[in-house]
Design a protein around this motif. Structure first.
Motif, PDB file in Angstrom:
ATOM      1  N   TRP A  10      -0.772   7.299  -6.188  1.00  0.00           N
ATOM      2  CA  TRP A  10      -1.300   8.587  -5.753  1.00  0.00           C
ATOM      3  C   TRP A  10      -0.269   9.690  -5.863  1.00  0.00           C
ATOM      4  O   TRP A  10      -0.520  10.744  -6.429  1.00  0.00           O
ATOM      5  CB  TRP A  10      -1.775   8.504  -4.301  1.00  0.00           C
ATOM      6  N   HIS A  11       0.903   9.403  -5.339  1.00  0.00           N
ATOM      7  CA  HIS A  11       1.867  10.487  -5.237  1.00  0.00           C
ATOM      8  C   HIS A  11       2.480  10.819  -6.593  1.00  0.00           C
ATOM      9  O   HIS A  11       2.357  11.933  -7.082  1.00  0.00           O
ATOM     10  CB  HIS A  11       2.950  10.103  -4.232  1.00  0.00           C
TER      11      HIS A  11
ATOM     12  N   HIS B 174      -0.893  12.788  -8.222  1.00  0.00           N
ATOM     13  CA  HIS B 174      -0.577  14.095  -7.657  1.00  0.00           C
ATOM     14  C   HIS B 174       0.314  14.912  -8.582  1.00  0.00           C
ATOM     15  O   HIS B 174      -0.017  16.019  -8.967  1.00  0.00           O
ATOM     16  CB  HIS B 174       0.097  13.908  -6.298  1.00  0.00           C
TER      17      HIS B 174
ATOM     18  N   LEU C 282       0.834  -1.205   0.000  1.00  0.00           N
ATOM     19  CA  LEU C 282       0.000   0.000   0.000  1.00  0.00           C
ATOM     20  C   LEU C 282       0.866   1.251   0.000  1.00  0.00           C
ATOM     21  O   LEU C 282       0.581   2.215  -0.703  1.00  0.00           O
ATOM     22  CB  LEU C 282      -0.914   0.001   1.225  1.00  0.00           C
ATOM     23  N   SER C 283       1.928   1.186   0.781  1.00  0.00           N
ATOM     24  CA  SER C 283       2.773   2.356   0.901  1.00  0.00           C
ATOM     25  C   SER C 283       3.509   2.647  -0.397  1.00  0.00           C
ATOM     26  O   SER C 283       3.458   3.747  -0.918  1.00  0.00           O
ATOM     27  CB  SER C 283       3.762   2.150   2.048  1.00  0.00           C
TER      28      SER C 283
ATOM     29  N   ASP D 140       0.204   4.224  -2.606  1.00  0.00           N
ATOM     30  CA  ASP D 140       0.389   5.603  -2.188  1.00  0.00           C
ATOM     31  C   ASP D 140       1.515   6.269  -2.970  1.00  0.00           C
ATOM     32  O   ASP D 140       1.334   7.304  -3.576  1.00  0.00           O
ATOM     33  CB  ASP D 140       0.704   5.670  -0.690  1.00  0.00           C
TER      34      ASP D 140
END
Lengths: 172, 390, 722, 100
Positions: free
Chosen positions: C641-642, C646, C632-633, C637
């Protein structure tokens, strides 16, 4: 002319006269003394208006403490005489404004659509202990919060005055 | 306006004024005699028996002395200052009751000039304006010594007035009224000095400072300021200051007697006896109350309190000025606040619990305890200062 | 109001003091402790605990003369939100006062013991300043435990439950920056965290049970819940009771959440005795007993409880056989005995369960504390041996100057210990019977009580459980009997290894007896272990505990002594001890000799390695969980996501909007131009107006005055016109 | 029987004199006194209204005004003394910068 009105007029003359004296005297000590007289006259007004406690408080606090402090500071600093009004031209505007204000106020009050009423002779109610009691109860009941706030204000003022007048330590 | 009433007031005012004037004269004699005795001297003893005519001789001397006005003095103020000093000391006596109502010449006569419901605040306001005379005398003399004396007295009197006023509050609380007659009557059972000994002590101390008596006679400390605010005064003006001082002594003694020592009431051990103020005497078939005892009792108490002042003067050295102010602000003021607090708490407890013990035992005990704590602290701080300087 | 004066018969108003007294001790030590000597700190803490015991005794007396009918003592309203209303109230009945007596009684003895133990422990671990915190924690624990057993609602019970959990955490991690051998490590704090996390899982179950109760019954107060439970569906009750069981498994160390308890031995030994043997871990048993009314309505849940308890009893007993650490053996023994209790209360034999709880508190506390005495004895011996080598002085001479000697320890302790020496390892012991005779005899009493030898306390309580089981659950009876057999065996093994034979280490040879402050509480506990059975003798006219608890539990069966069951269990125990003598006692181990049971090969190795449960947990739960977290990290993420969403989507859009649209067109060309011109105008005016700001206060005042005149003039004109 | 108006007019006159004092005098002490005079005039009006409407609230307000005036004077005089100490001059027209 009733005796009340006579008394009023005399005291009014005294208070206005002393106020003017305060305004106009060259010497600050005389100014202070005139103000003390003025405060005394107003205190008598308070008595006449049925507020003996306030009258006494006025004398005790204003005349007895505040004005003594003024005198004290005046004498301490030796600033009795600061030349007041050499240049009369500068004061024409304020004086005119003041005159206008007084005239306006008088006109406002006298031409009011309904009269503001008369003040009955309150001397009967002055001397009853009940009035004092009522005042005390009002002060410590309905006006308790303002009273406490005032006490805090006094505390703060005291601290401020002490801090301000504390002699600076050597070396700073 | 009722002419009889006006006459009555006039008579009563004259009685008070003459009593004070006469009292002034003989207080000087009293003080000189007592002081002399305390110092193992004899004192004035030439004029009249026991020197009783000495005050009159003094008065004559002062009246005929030349009056000097120093150059550069503010003449009007210089002239008004003694009067401004004297007047409060006389008018303050107006509200002090020296007896109760008497029926005489077919009318009820109150043995006091005025019983206003703000009597105590009247006392406060008059004592507070008494400072003007001294301050202005110092200022108007245009002399450094006088000026310093005046300033000192302004600061000193304003400072000690606070403690004085707070002890007034204690008396008000205990008497449940601001009327002095009510306060005196409330002391029928217990003197307030018994209930609130600390308050009485603070009162006596603060009045010493208010009237500038030893050991608080800073404004006129001879070694430092020659004669303080009245250095430049002479003749009758000086006599007025003199008069004011002794009248103030009498008046504050009357105040002390009224507020804390039962005023015109009899001593507590005379209660319900024939010597009580309330007692009814029966002389040759006429019943009348013993009203004339009331001024007598007040007189006795005043004489006693005057002696206390003289005694203090004879035994205590003068305070240093900074210590005096420190004492006023750091000891007297907190203590008098404590007095108010303790008294109010005691009264509250008495009301809520219904136990009179709170008032008769609790308040004196706590007050004395607090006073002792203060004494300990003062003592320790003095020693600390001593070690710091040594 | 602190004092409820309407309570009948006086003493009840004392109820809040069972919490306040330990708190008083706690705060006394917390605030003033830095100025106290160790003796004073210990005395204050012990006094607080002892007074709590006295108050508990008074309360129990009051309950008894009141025939158990005691209103709950409300101290304060705690929560009142909508329908939820929870009081801080104390429930006083025979059950809670029994628990109070056990907790505060055993607690007081352990407090006293700890004065002596911690005095030396903090010096061996080189940090005497922690002496105070230990007693603060202990008092906090007593207070929390009292809230737990005294609470009148499930929520108050939960508050205490969490409180004791916190204390347990603090005390397991007491030497948080070292491991059990005082080497710098995070092993102890890891053990504390393990206990905390395992308990969290259990608490989660408990909380769900509480939520369910509130949803279905609308109250959390015990009596109200029990009353409402009669009208609820059996599915609800079963769910509640099973979730409660999860909590019990966490706190009372049952399968599958027991794993934290062996690691909890990282705490100082008094902690192991008080929290992890005698009191806190029995909270689960107390909870089930308290919820008896609920469990009675859910037979399925009861069965699960019984199976859990029995399985735990046997499973832990087998692991205990393979352990070398003197405290680990006792830890697994505790788990096993808790299994007995849980099984008993699951069967509905609440009196038997409580009875075993009490006797177990006595003898297990005794055993742990004696083990602590042994460990300290070995520490001393190790020290003296080192000194004897270093200074060539006889051991006796040193003992006389004990006080100076302690200081010497403080000074150069760290430099002395080069080799790693484990004072808890039974392989380092042997022959302590001669050097530590008092401890030996105390340990023997504890062992016999635990093994269930007549007439020690354990015999009576265990037999009662077995008897109940034989009547209701024959299968469980045999499992428990087998567990009892193992119990006797591993205790025998321990005694032979520790006290008999020849010393296998220099430290054991130089071991010294503990001081009176430690041994006297042990003697009291020993006496209780011997006589504790008298609480509930299975004869007509006795059954004291049963009659006492009847006030609270209402339905109590009083079984007579069954000679068959008693005989079988005694025979099993004696056989086990005999076998252990054959293996360990007849031919004592010598130094560096392998355990004779190693002949069993993998079986014994599995026992030593705790049936690999920790490894299985690691494999099944911890590793997948950390893998998932890592995934997940890193991927979701970090990468998705990052990096992509993003950076590309959000930042790109934002950049375009801000740089091109807003900055260039809207801001620079539109707004800037407008405001610049505005600014020019303002500047021009202000240059004119600046002349008014001349610094003369009175000219400002004049302006104000002018304003006043103008305003009043306006009013005047308005009035005139009107 | 004095009309309330008279009191208000008196109060207005006193207030105006006070305001004039603030405007035309240079000695901060006198300015201060003038402010006290203004407060005093306001007090007179308040008491007059209080007496006319037979309500005690006006008196209470005056009480607060007196207390606040005391606080103000204490701080103000301390400030003046401090300014005098640092500048040896208290002419308000020359105190127009914050730097000491």
């Amino acid at each position: 002319m009733t005796i009340d009105l006579f008394l009023f007029l005399v005291l009014a003359l005294v208070s206005i006269g002393t106020a003017l004296g305060m305004l106009l005297s060259r010497n600050a000590v005389y100014s202070a003394l005139f103000l003390v007289l003025n405060l005394g006259a107003v205190a008598i007004f308070f008595l006449l208006l049925g507020a003996p406690f306030i009258a006494m408080a006025q004398i005790t606090v204003y005349a007895g403490a505040i004005m003594v402090l003024f005198l004290f500071v005046i004498m301490l600093l030796g600033t009795e005489e600061i030349p007041g009004m050499q240049n009369w031209k500068k004061f024409i505007i304020p004086a005119v404004l003041a005159g206008a204000l007084i005239l306006e106020s008088i006109y406002l009050l006298t031409s009011a659509s309904r009269p503001l009423g008369l003040i009955a002779n309150p001397s009967e109610s002055v001397n009853t202990a009940q009035a004092m009691r009522d005042l005390g109860e009002l002060l410590f009941d309905q006006y308790l919060l303002p009273f406490e706030v005032t006490s805090i204000l006094l505390l703060v003022a005291m601290v401020g005055a002490i801090v301000l007048s504390k002699p600076e330590k050597a070396g700073k | 306006m009722d002419w009889a009433l006006a006459l009555e007031w006039l008579v009563k005012s004259l009685v008070i004024i003459f009593a004070l004037l006469g009292g002034f004269a003989y207080t000087t004699w009293y003080e000189r005699r007592a002081l002399a005795r305390l110092q193992v001297r004899v004192g004035p003893n030439r004029a009249g028996p026991f020197g009783l005519l000495q005050p009159i001789a003094d008065a004559l001397k002062l009246i005929f002395k030349e009056e000097l006005t120093p150059p550069g003095a503010f003449k009007l103020v210089f002239f008004l200052a003694p009067i401004m000093t004297l007047v409060p000391s006389i008018i303050i006596a107006a509200v002090i009751p020296w007896g109760r109502t008497v029926t005489m010449f077919g009318r009820e006569i109150n043995l006091y000039l005025a019983d206003v419901n703000v009597g105590i605040i009247y006392l406060m306001s008059v004592t507070s304006i008494a400072v003007y005379g001294i301050v202005l005398a110092g200022w108007a003399s245009n002399s450094k010594y006088a000026m310093l004396g005046g300033l000192r007295s302004a600061a000193q009197m304003v400072s000690y007035e606070l403690s004085l006023g707070l002890t007034f509050v204690a008396a008000i609380l205990l008497g449940n009224s601001m009327s002095l007659v009510d306060i005196v009557e409330a002391q029928t059972t217990y003197w307030f000095a018994l209930i609130q000994p600390l308050g009485a002590l603070i009162f006596l101390t603060a009045t010493l400072a208010e009237v500038n008596r030893a050991p608080f006679d800073m404004p006129e400390a001879e070694q430092e300021l020659t004669a303080g605010f009245h250095t430049e005064y002479s003749g009758m003006k000086f006599a007025l200051f003199f008069m004011a001082e002794y009248q103030k002594m009498i008046v504050v003694s009357m105040m002390a007697a009224t507020l804390f020592f039962g005023g015109y009431r009899e001593f507590w051990f005379l209660r319900d006896t024939l010597l009580s103020v309330d007692a009814t005497w029966l002389i040759s078939g006429h019943q009348f109350t013993a009203w004339f005892l009331a001024p007598l009792y007040l007189f006795i108490k005043v004489v006693g309190l005057l002696f206390l002042m003289i005694w203090v003067r004879a035994t205590w050295p003068r305070f240093r000025y900074d210590r005096l102010m420190a004492f006023g602000w750091k000891v007297m003021l907190p203590l008098s606040l404590a007095v108010v607090f303790i008294t109010a708490t005691g009264i509250l407890l008495e009301i809520t619990t219904g136990q009179v013990m709170w008032l008769t035992v609790g308040v004196p005990a706590v007050s004395i305890f607090v006073g002792l704590i203060a004494v300990v602290f003062v003592y320790r701080s003095l020693w600390r200062k001593y070690y710091e300087t040594v | 109001m602190l004092f409820n004066e309407s309570a009948p018969l006086g003493f009840f108003y004392l109820a809040p003091w069972i919490v306040f007294l330990p708190l008083l001790g706690l705060f006394t030590n917390l605030i003033f402790g830095s100025r106290f000597s160790e003796r004073v700190i210990g005395t204050v803490a012990s006094l607080a605990s002892g007074l709590t015991f006295a108050v508990s005794a008074l309360l129990a007396y009051a309950v008894s003369i009141n025939h158990g009918e005691v209103p709950s003592q409300k101290l304060a309203e705690w929560i009142s939100i909508g329908p939820l209303s929870v009081d801080w109230a104390f429930r006083l009945d025979s059950l809670s006062t029994t628990m109070m007596l056990v907790v505060s009684g055993v607690g007081t003895l352990i407090h006293i013991y700890a004065i002596g133990y911690m005095h030396e422990d903090v010096r061996f671990k080189n940090d005497p300043s922690r002496f105070r915190s230990f007693f603060i924690y202990l008092n906090l624990f007593i207070a929390a435990m009292m809230i737990l057993v005294g609470g009148d609602s499930y929520l108050m019970l939960f508050v205490g439950w969490e409180g004791v959990g916190l204390c347990s955490f603090l005390l397991i991690g007491f030497w948080y920056e070292m491991d059990t051998l005082a080497r710098p490590s995070w092993a102890n704090s890891d053990a504390a965290k393990k206990a905390m996390i395992a308990n969290r899982i259990g608490d989660f179950g408990f909380l769900i049970a509480v939520f369910l109760m509130f949803v279905h019954f609308g109250t959390l107060q015990f009596d109200a819940v029990f009353e409402a439970a009669h009208h609820a569906s059996s599915a609800t009750i079963t769910a509640i009771t099973l979730f409660l069981l999860v909590g019990v498994a966490g706190k009372s160390a049952q399968i599958p959440l027991y794993v934290w308890l062996p690691d909890a031995m990282a705490g100082p030994t008094p902690v192991s005795a008080l929290i992890h043997a005698a009191t806190m871990v029995t909270a689960g048993v107390y909870l089930i007993t308290r919820s008896a009314d609920l469990y009675m309505l859910a037979p399925a849940a009861q069965n699960v409880v019984v199976i859990t308890g029995a399985a735990t009893a046997l499973f832990a007993a087998t692991i205990a056989v393979g352990q070398y650490d003197i405290k680990k053996v006792l830890a697994y023994s505790t788990i096993s005995q808790l299994g007995f209790m849980v099984a008993a209360v699951g069967m509905g034999a609440y009196v038997a369960g409580m009875f075993h709880l009490i006797t177990h508190a006595f003898f297990k506390a005794l055993l742990f504390l004696s083990a602590g005495s042994v460990i300290l004895g070995l520490e001393r011996g190790h020290h003296h041996a080192a000194h004897a080598h270093a200074e060539k002085k006889p051991v006796r001479g040193l003992k006389k100057k004990k006080d100076e000697h302690d200081h010497a320890h403080d000074a150069h302790h760290a430099a002395e210990h080069h080799e790693v020496f484990d004072p808890g390892d039974m392989r380092n012991m042997g022959g302590l019977r001669k050097t530590m005779p008092v401890t030996f005899w105390l340990y023997m009493i504890g062992t016999l009580a635990l093994a269930g030898i007549f007439p020690f306390a354990g015999f009576w309580s265990k037999d009662e459980i077995l008897l109940d089981a034989s009547l209701h659950f024959p299968a469980v009876y045999w499992v428990l009997t087998l567990a009892a057999f193992f119990t006797a065996f591993y205790m025998g093994r321990q005694v032979w290894m520790v006290f008999f034979g020849e010393p296998r280490h220099e430290a054991a040879a130089h071991a010294e007896e503990s001081p009176k402050v430690m041994t006297v509480p042990l003697m009291v506990l020993a006496a209780l272990s011997i006589l504790g059975g008298a609480l509930n003798l299975p004869f007509e006219g006795f059954h004291n505990l049963g009659h006492w608890l009847e006030h609270t539990l209402h339905e109590v069966e009083s079984l007579p002594l069954d000679l068959t069951v008693a005989g079988i269990s005694t025979a099993f125990a004696l056989t086990a001890i005999l076998i252990s003598w054959l293996i360990y006692g007849r031919k004592p181990l010598v130094k560096d000799q392998k355990d004779p049971l190693s002949v069993l090969g993998g079986l014994f190795q599995s026992m030593t390695d705790k049936w690999y449960v920790d490894e299985i947990y690691q494999f099944l739960i911890v590793t997948p969980f950390s893998k998932l977290s890592q995934f997940l990290s890193d991927v979701i993420d970090g990468k998705f996501w990052h990096d992509w969403f993003h950076d590309t989507v959000l930042a790109g859009t934002y950049n375009w909007v801000s740089v091109t649209a807003l900055s260039e067109y809207a801001d620079r060309r539109g707004i800037d131009t407008f405001f610049n011109s505005w600014g020019d105008v303002t500047q021009w005016f202000s240059a004119r107006l600046r002349t008014i700001q001349n610094g003369f206060v009175r000219s400002y005042a004049l302006s104000v005055f002018l304003g006043v005149v103008v305003i009043i003039g306006y009013l005047l004109i308005r009035q005139t016109i009107r | 029987m004095v009309p309330l108006n008279y009191y208000i007019i008196l109060s207005a006159i006193l207030f105006t004199i006070g305001a004039l004092g603030v405007l035309i005098r240079r000695n901060p002490l006198i300015i201060f006194m003038s402010i006290e005079l203004m407060l005093n005039a306001a007090n007179l009006a308040l008491i007059a209204f209080s007496s006319a409407f037979n309500e005690l609230d006006g008196q209470i307000f005056v009480f607060f005004v007196i207390a606040v005036a005391a606080a103000e004077v204490a701080v103000g005089l301390a400030l003046i003394v401090q300014i005098f100490k640092s500048r040896h001059n208290i002419n308000v027209d020359e105190i127009n910068q914050l730097k000491g």
